[in-house]
Design an enzyme around this catalytic site. Structure first.
Site, short mmCIF file in Angstrom:
data_model
loop_
_atom_site.label_atom_id
_atom_site.label_comp_id
_atom_site.label_asym_id
_atom_site.label_seq_id
_atom_site.Cartn_x
_atom_site.Cartn_y
_atom_site.Cartn_z
N MET A 1 0.89 -1.30 0.15
CA MET A 1 0.04 0.20 0.07
C MET A 1 0.71 1.27 0.03
O MET A 1 0.86 2.04 -0.92
CB MET A 1 -0.84 0.02 1.50
CG MET A 1 -2.04 -1.10 1.33
SD MET A 1 -3.05 -0.84 2.69
CE MET A 1 -3.86 -2.48 2.86
N CYS A 2 1.54 1.52 1.19
CA CYS A 2 2.31 2.62 1.64
C CYS A 2 3.51 2.80 0.48
O CYS A 2 4.06 4.15 0.46
CB CYS A 2 2.56 2.98 2.88
SG CYS A 2 1.02 2.83 3.77
N LEU A 3 4.07 1.60 -0.03
CA LEU A 3 5.17 1.95 -0.77
C LEU A 3 4.75 1.92 -2.46
O LEU A 3 4.97 2.68 -3.10
CB LEU A 3 5.99 0.71 -0.51
CG LEU A 3 7.27 0.70 -1.65
CD1 LEU A 3 8.32 1.95 -1.66
CD2 LEU A 3 8.15 -0.40 -1.55
#
Length: 218
Positions: free
Chosen positions: A120-122
């Site tokens: 998600m955050c990467l």
């Protein structure tokens, strides 16, 4: 939009051509990392942050909902004591204009991302940043997902989209490039000794031999 140079000298990272973005290295995120041993993620992202600091690479720190997810790892904050992380609500950091502006102000077109979680955050900010014309490198061992599969599928997705995977130690070697360049050598040796495991032991051994040789030749 110019094509990402994936081969040749221009494809390599230098202290002058990249910016590092560290995303959501927080207790809540770490608690569900199952792709890597959590203490190694902490070790690796700290090594990455120290490397960026040693080489003078602009570094952007960002967290998500830190009021409930916790503050950025103390080891990272201690490396950049003057910098307050950008605290977001967006899962995708690249949708937060403050993060985009912080990167834009550096004037650099190569972004090195590391994040929790990979899937998600990467993945999301890296994919969007590539769409905005940036060359993206993702530090796989300073990131982590909720499962081995989640991490691996995210890295595959990123590579398919054009990102370049790299480890923090590989990045340090790429920045140093030549052992005859002594400007950063003492810092690099220290970072390796503390965070690079067997490589650190080898560097310490070699350093001792060099010092013994210099003393003998004096």
């Amino acid at each position: 939009m110019p094509a990402f140079t994936k081969v040749g000298l221009d494809a390599l990272l230098t202290p002058e051509n990249c910016v590092v973005v560290l995303i959501d290295h927080q207790p809540f995120q770490l608690a569900n990392v199952n792709s890597h041993e959590p203490t190694m993620v902490i070790n690796n992202v700290t090594g990455l942050a120290m490397t960026a600091k040693a080489y003078g690479i602009p570094t952007v720190l960002t967290t998500v909902r830190e009021e409930s997810g916790g503050y950025i790892f103390k080891g990272i904050q201690d490396i950049f004591p003057e910098q307050k992380p950008i605290n977001r609500t967006y899962i995708n950091a690249w949708e937060d204009k403050r993060v985009v502006e912080a990167v834009r102000k550096t004037g650099r077109k190569k972004i090195v991302f590391a994040a929790l979680w990979t899937e998600m955050c990467l993945a999301m900010p890296a994919i969007q940043a590539m769409g905005d014309g940036y060359d993206v490198y993702v530090v796989t061992d300073a990131s982590g997902g909720v499962s081995v599969e989640a991490h691996e599928m995210a890295i595959r997705r990123l590579v398919a989209a054009g990102a370049q995977p790299i480890t923090w130690l590989a990045m340090a070697g790429e920045l140093q490039r030549d052992w005859a360049r002594t400007k950063y050598l003492a810092d690099v040796a220290r970072i390796f000794a503390n965070y690079a495991g067997a490589t650190g032991v080898a560097v310490a051994w070699e350093t001792q031999l060099l010092r013994a040789s210099e003393i003998k030749g004096a």
